[in-house]
Each structure stands twice: as structure tokens, then as C-alpha cells.
Motif scaffolding. Sequence first.
Motif, PDB file in Angstrom:
ATOM      1  N   SER A  36       0.815  -1.221   0.000  1.00  0.00           N
ATOM      2  CA  SER A  36       0.000   0.000   0.000  1.00  0.00           C
ATOM      3  C   SER A  36       0.850   1.272   0.000  1.00  0.00           C
ATOM      4  O   SER A  36       0.425   2.312  -0.509  1.00  0.00           O
ATOM      5  CB  SER A  36      -0.896   0.019   1.242  1.00  0.00           C
ATOM      6  OG  SER A  36      -0.108   0.088   2.423  1.00  0.00           O
ATOM      7  N   ARG A  37       2.049   1.165   0.560  1.00  0.00           N
ATOM      8  CA  ARG A  37       2.823   2.344   0.921  1.00  0.00           C
ATOM      9  C   ARG A  37       3.211   3.234  -0.254  1.00  0.00           C
ATOM     10  O   ARG A  37       3.350   4.442  -0.109  1.00  0.00           O
ATOM     11  CB  ARG A  37       4.075   1.860   1.676  1.00  0.00           C
ATOM     12  CG  ARG A  37       5.059   2.917   2.116  1.00  0.00           C
ATOM     13  CD  ARG A  37       4.502   3.783   3.225  1.00  0.00           C
ATOM     14  NE  ARG A  37       5.434   4.845   3.527  1.00  0.00           N
ATOM     15  CZ  ARG A  37       5.621   5.908   2.758  1.00  0.00           C
ATOM     16  NH1 ARG A  37       4.915   6.039   1.646  1.00  0.00           N
ATOM     17  NH2 ARG A  37       6.466   6.826   3.091  1.00  0.00           N
ATOM     18  N   HIS A  44      -4.418   2.019  -3.477  1.00  0.00           N
ATOM     19  CA  HIS A  44      -4.007   2.255  -2.090  1.00  0.00           C
ATOM     20  C   HIS A  44      -5.106   1.832  -1.125  1.00  0.00           C
ATOM     21  O   HIS A  44      -4.849   1.136  -0.138  1.00  0.00           O
ATOM     22  CB  HIS A  44      -3.625   3.715  -1.849  1.00  0.00           C
ATOM     23  CG  HIS A  44      -3.371   4.001  -0.397  1.00  0.00           C
ATOM     24  ND1 HIS A  44      -4.244   4.738   0.376  1.00  0.00           N
ATOM     25  CD2 HIS A  44      -2.379   3.588   0.431  1.00  0.00           C
ATOM     26  CE1 HIS A  44      -3.780   4.782   1.615  1.00  0.00           C
ATOM     27  NE2 HIS A  44      -2.649   4.105   1.671  1.00  0.00           N
ATOM     28  N   ARG A  48      -4.496  -1.000   1.509  1.00  0.00           N
ATOM     29  CA  ARG A  48      -4.499  -0.555   2.906  1.00  0.00           C
ATOM     30  C   ARG A  48      -5.480  -1.388   3.723  1.00  0.00           C
ATOM     31  O   ARG A  48      -5.212  -1.721   4.875  1.00  0.00           O
ATOM     32  CB  ARG A  48      -4.851   0.929   2.982  1.00  0.00           C
ATOM     33  CG  ARG A  48      -4.767   1.425   4.407  1.00  0.00           C
ATOM     34  CD  ARG A  48      -4.670   2.904   4.535  1.00  0.00           C
ATOM     35  NE  ARG A  48      -4.866   3.221   5.930  1.00  0.00           N
ATOM     36  CZ  ARG A  48      -3.948   3.764   6.718  1.00  0.00           C
ATOM     37  NH1 ARG A  48      -2.782   4.116   6.252  1.00  0.00           N
ATOM     38  NH2 ARG A  48      -4.203   3.991   7.996  1.00  0.00           N
ATOM     39  N   VAL A  51      -3.672  -4.564   4.662  1.00  0.00           N
ATOM     40  CA  VAL A  51      -2.674  -4.449   5.734  1.00  0.00           C
ATOM     41  C   VAL A  51      -3.374  -4.175   7.067  1.00  0.00           C
ATOM     42  O   VAL A  51      -2.951  -4.660   8.119  1.00  0.00           O
ATOM     43  CB  VAL A  51      -1.566  -3.419   5.378  1.00  0.00           C
ATOM     44  CG1 VAL A  51      -2.008  -1.989   5.559  1.00  0.00           C
ATOM     45  CG2 VAL A  51      -0.304  -3.679   6.198  1.00  0.00           C
ATOM     46  N   GLN A 162       7.700  -2.046   7.389  1.00  0.00           N
ATOM     47  CA  GLN A 162       7.356  -0.716   7.900  1.00  0.00           C
ATOM     48  C   GLN A 162       7.791  -0.554   9.347  1.00  0.00           C
ATOM     49  O   GLN A 162       8.206   0.524   9.769  1.00  0.00           O
ATOM     50  CB  GLN A 162       5.841  -0.504   7.831  1.00  0.00           C
ATOM     51  CG  GLN A 162       5.275  -0.362   6.447  1.00  0.00           C
ATOM     52  CD  GLN A 162       5.478   1.015   5.858  1.00  0.00           C
ATOM     53  OE1 GLN A 162       5.480   1.180   4.649  1.00  0.00           O
ATOM     54  NE2 GLN A 162       5.683   2.007   6.721  1.00  0.00           N
ATOM     55  N   ALA A 163       7.650  -1.640  10.120  1.00  0.00           N
ATOM     56  CA  ALA A 163       7.886  -1.519  11.558  1.00  0.00           C
ATOM     57  C   ALA A 163       9.370  -1.351  11.875  1.00  0.00           C
ATOM     58  O   ALA A 163       9.732  -0.622  12.796  1.00  0.00           O
ATOM     59  CB  ALA A 163       7.341  -2.754  12.280  1.00  0.00           C
ATOM     60  N   ALA A 166      11.561   2.309  11.991  1.00  0.00           N
ATOM     61  CA  ALA A 166      10.870   3.328  12.792  1.00  0.00           C
ATOM     62  C   ALA A 166      10.757   2.896  14.249  1.00  0.00           C
ATOM     63  O   ALA A 166      10.989   3.693  15.176  1.00  0.00           O
ATOM     64  CB  ALA A 166       9.482   3.609  12.217  1.00  0.00           C
ATOM     65  N   LEU A 202      10.972   9.445  12.437  1.00  0.00           N
ATOM     66  CA  LEU A 202      10.778   9.922  11.065  1.00  0.00           C
ATOM     67  C   LEU A 202      11.018  11.419  10.989  1.00  0.00           C
ATOM     68  O   LEU A 202      10.282  12.194  11.579  1.00  0.00           O
ATOM     69  CB  LEU A 202       9.342   9.630  10.600  1.00  0.00           C
ATOM     70  CG  LEU A 202       9.224   8.446   9.655  1.00  0.00           C
ATOM     71  CD1 LEU A 202       9.271   7.146  10.436  1.00  0.00           C
ATOM     72  CD2 LEU A 202       7.963   8.535   8.839  1.00  0.00           C
ATOM     73  N   ARG A 207       5.830  13.802  -0.554  1.00  0.00           N
ATOM     74  CA  ARG A 207       4.644  13.782  -1.396  1.00  0.00           C
ATOM     75  C   ARG A 207       4.984  14.398  -2.746  1.00  0.00           C
ATOM     76  O   ARG A 207       6.024  15.054  -2.902  1.00  0.00           O
ATOM     77  CB  ARG A 207       3.490  14.594  -0.752  1.00  0.00           C
ATOM     78  CG  ARG A 207       2.904  13.963   0.525  1.00  0.00           C
ATOM     79  CD  ARG A 207       2.201  12.653   0.236  1.00  0.00           C
ATOM     80  NE  ARG A 207       1.507  12.109   1.410  1.00  0.00           N
ATOM     81  CZ  ARG A 207       2.057  11.255   2.268  1.00  0.00           C
ATOM     82  NH1 ARG A 207       3.328  10.885   2.131  1.00  0.00           N
ATOM     83  NH2 ARG A 207       1.354  10.770   3.268  1.00  0.00           N
ATOM     84  N   ALA A 234       4.355  11.999  14.798  1.00  0.00           N
ATOM     85  CA  ALA A 234       5.221  10.868  14.431  1.00  0.00           C
ATOM     86  C   ALA A 234       4.518   9.841  13.547  1.00  0.00           C
ATOM     87  O   ALA A 234       5.162   9.202  12.719  1.00  0.00           O
ATOM     88  CB  ALA A 234       5.746  10.186  15.688  1.00  0.00           C
ATOM     89  N   PHE A 235       3.217   9.646  13.732  1.00  0.00           N
ATOM     90  CA  PHE A 235       2.520   8.602  12.997  1.00  0.00           C
ATOM     91  C   PHE A 235       1.761   9.139  11.790  1.00  0.00           C
ATOM     92  O   PHE A 235       0.934   8.437  11.209  1.00  0.00           O
ATOM     93  CB  PHE A 235       1.575   7.835  13.933  1.00  0.00           C
ATOM     94  CG  PHE A 235       2.310   7.035  14.987  1.00  0.00           C
ATOM     95  CD1 PHE A 235       3.082   5.937  14.629  1.00  0.00           C
ATOM     96  CD2 PHE A 235       2.248   7.384  16.321  1.00  0.00           C
ATOM     97  CE1 PHE A 235       3.771   5.196  15.578  1.00  0.00           C
ATOM     98  CE2 PHE A 235       2.937   6.653  17.281  1.00  0.00           C
ATOM     99  CZ  PHE A 235       3.701   5.554  16.911  1.00  0.00           C
ATOM    100  N   GLY A 236       2.043  10.370  11.384  1.00  0.00           N
ATOM    101  CA  GLY A 236       1.364  10.934  10.230  1.00  0.00           C
ATOM    102  C   GLY A 236      -0.092  11.223  10.541  1.00  0.00           C
ATOM    103  O   GLY A 236      -0.544  11.132  11.681  1.00  0.00           O
ATOM    104  N   ARG A 240      -3.364   8.786   4.916  1.00  0.00           N
ATOM    105  CA  ARG A 240      -2.658   7.517   5.134  1.00  0.00           C
ATOM    106  C   ARG A 240      -1.774   7.558   6.374  1.00  0.00           C
ATOM    107  O   ARG A 240      -0.563   7.398   6.271  1.00  0.00           O
ATOM    108  CB  ARG A 240      -1.859   7.130   3.883  1.00  0.00           C
ATOM    109  CG  ARG A 240      -1.162   8.306   3.228  1.00  0.00           C
ATOM    110  CD  ARG A 240      -0.801   8.058   1.776  1.00  0.00           C
ATOM    111  NE  ARG A 240      -0.100   6.819   1.595  1.00  0.00           N
ATOM    112  CZ  ARG A 240      -0.094   6.136   0.437  1.00  0.00           C
ATOM    113  NH1 ARG A 240      -0.711   6.593  -0.629  1.00  0.00           N
ATOM    114  NH2 ARG A 240       0.544   5.021   0.351  1.00  0.00           N
ATOM    115  N   CYS A 242      -0.151   6.130   9.914  1.00  0.00           N
ATOM    116  CA  CYS A 242       0.365   4.799  10.247  1.00  0.00           C
ATOM    117  C   CYS A 242      -0.761   3.938  10.824  1.00  0.00           C
ATOM    118  O   CYS A 242      -1.352   4.280  11.834  1.00  0.00           O
ATOM    119  CB  CYS A 242       1.481   4.915  11.290  1.00  0.00           C
ATOM    120  SG  CYS A 242       2.127   3.300  11.778  1.00  0.00           S
ATOM    121  N   PRO A 243      -1.044   2.791  10.194  1.00  0.00           N
ATOM    122  CA  PRO A 243      -2.098   1.918  10.728  1.00  0.00           C
ATOM    123  C   PRO A 243      -1.597   1.040  11.880  1.00  0.00           C
ATOM    124  O   PRO A 243      -2.392   0.333  12.496  1.00  0.00           O
ATOM    125  CB  PRO A 243      -2.473   1.051   9.513  1.00  0.00           C
ATOM    126  CG  PRO A 243      -1.231   1.009   8.678  1.00  0.00           C
ATOM    127  CD  PRO A 243      -0.512   2.302   8.909  1.00  0.00           C
TER     128      PRO A 243
END
Length: 289
Positions: A36-37, A44, A48, A51, A162-163, A166, A202, A207, A234-236, A240, A242-243
Motif C-alpha cells: 500500500s505504501r 491504495h 491498505r 494491511v 514498515q515496523a 521506525a 521519522l 509527497r 510521528a505517525f502521520g 494515510r 500509520c495503521p
Amino acid sequence: VTERRDIERILADPGFEVPAAPPGDRGLAWLRATVSRFVNGEAHARRRALVELEIARLDPEALRRDARVRTEAVLDAAEGRVEAMTAIARRVPLAALAHALGVPDERLDAVVGDAIAVAPAYPTGATGSTGEGVDAAADRLRELLDRGDPEATAAAIAVLAQACEATAGAIGNAMFVASERPELRGDAGALLRKTLLRASPLRVMRRVSPAGEPVTLDVEAASDGAADGDPSMAFGSGVRPCPGAAQAVALVGGVLDALLPRCAVDPDGLAWADLPALRLPERLELLVS
Ligand code: HEM
């Protein structure tokens, strides 16, 4: 872009897309082309959801306990000192995640090793001289985490990819913050909140504007003006975020629960990685009691 409100506006605007990965049919290129990233729009949303389905099965409380127990085992074997980035900050959260994703115990070390090989190259696709090793690792992960459908398999691998950096960065940065602010050592939750606000792993997000221009969102600069009670970036946020934020907080919390009572940072054993997008120690020697 260095102001919080501008960053949040851009992250919420679907007209600003992530740089898309080129097509690829094996190795890292396949992984980046199938998660998805690095894709926008309908693909997406579909990926998403896949995930999020994987992540929904990862119970934060169980991850936190598992991370604490695995960290304690490393400390028990450490004989007075340990390089925490290699031995703990990357390996422990990934082992807990891989176990929760259903990887059998006898495959756990191999999966963790392969995820650690893939993770640094995953954001950009640039592998340098390690290309063959990274591609072979991605192909092995594809076999071991096979979900019967390429996008679902890629979603399971994405959890680990992803994990890795970070979460390792959050752990390393939190230990650094604790060494500077000893009064935070008694409260892993407060320490982590402070770390995610002031020393987020991060540093930037990227973009492409509706006009096709690359845009760098400088989260690190935007955090400079943050007040203590402000929520972390930190998690946006927006389209989108961070899930895996709850899982990340649980994993870091479990590792810190084990580290804080027994470990001190050796100031001569701390070196920072020199990376444009990430803030994390390259080396973090801990003295273990
Ligand atoms: C402290 C550790 C972590 C931090 C700071 C973090 C931060 C972020 C951020 C900022 C994004 C959005 C990037 C962007 O929009 O450009 C993201 C995406 C993502 N994160 Fe995390 N993350 C962490 C840990 C994790 C963990 C543990 C998982 C899985 C359990 C995870 C899974 C994901 C996934 C799958 C995406 C892609 C989402 C999408 O494509 O829509 N992250 N993360």
C-alpha cells in the motif's frame, strides 16, 4: 514544508500523492510495487484494507508482553553490556510481530534477519551493493508469509518492513532521551510521548504536489515549535496515517519496560546514523545490571 498546519493540510489532501514505486516482479522491486505504501488512489485503499486486516490480528497487549520477555532474555545473556540497536531495537519488535503473524518458532530468526535486510532499502528502493542479498531476502519473505494472493502476501511483509527502522528508532531515541532526562525513566509512557514529540524517528515525509512537484514535509522542523502537551506528528495523519501506531507504542513500551530498570546508556557507545529521513542511533551500547 516546515509548519505543522501546512503539513497536516497536505497529508489530508488526496491531490498530494506519495511517490509511486515502479513495477517489479521479484525481490524488493516486487515488494515495493505490491504494498500500500507506494501507491495512490483506489489501489491504495484496497491494499491498505489488506494491511489493516493483518494488523487487526496483532493484539497490542500481547505484543507488549512478548517484547518485554524477549528483551529480558537478551539482557540476561548480555554479560554486562549490549549493543541495543542490533541485539534488541530491531530484533525484538520484529520477532514479536513475526510470531504474531503466525511465523513458526523455527523460522523466526530467518524471517527477522530477512526483514532487517529489506527494511533500510524499502523506503527508497535503493540497495547499493547489497542488492542481491536484499532481493533474495524479499523473495524468501514472500514464500514464508505467502497468503495465497500477492497483495495480501505483500501486506504481511509490509508489517515487518514498515515496523523495523521506525520502531528501532523510537526505542533508541527513547533511551537517549532517558539518559538526558533521568526523571522520565520511571514512566515508560511519558518517556515515549516525549520521544515521539521531540525525537521522532521519522524526520521527513514525501509527497508529489498536484502540479507534479516533489514536496518534503519536514516533521522534524515542525516539531521544534511544539509545546509539551501537543500531539505528536510521528505517525502521520490525513489520508494515510500509520495503521500500526497502537502496535508500535505497545512494542516500544514492552522493550522499555525491560530496559529502563536495568540499563544505562554508555555515552562513548552512542553514534547517530547519518540519514536524511530517519533519526536513530547507529550504535547504542547499554550497560546492563
Ligand atoms: C514508532 C514506530 C512507527 C512510526 C513512527 C511509524 C510512522 C509511520 C508513518 C508516519 C507512516 C505514513 C508515511 C507517509 O504517509 O508518508 C507510516 C505508514 C505505515 N506504517 Fe508505520 N510507524 C511505526 C511503526 C509501525 C508498525 C509497528 C507497523 C505495523 C504493525 C506499521 C505499519 C505501517 C504501514 C503498513 C504503513 C503504510 C500505510 C499506508 O500505505 O497507507 N508502522 N508509519
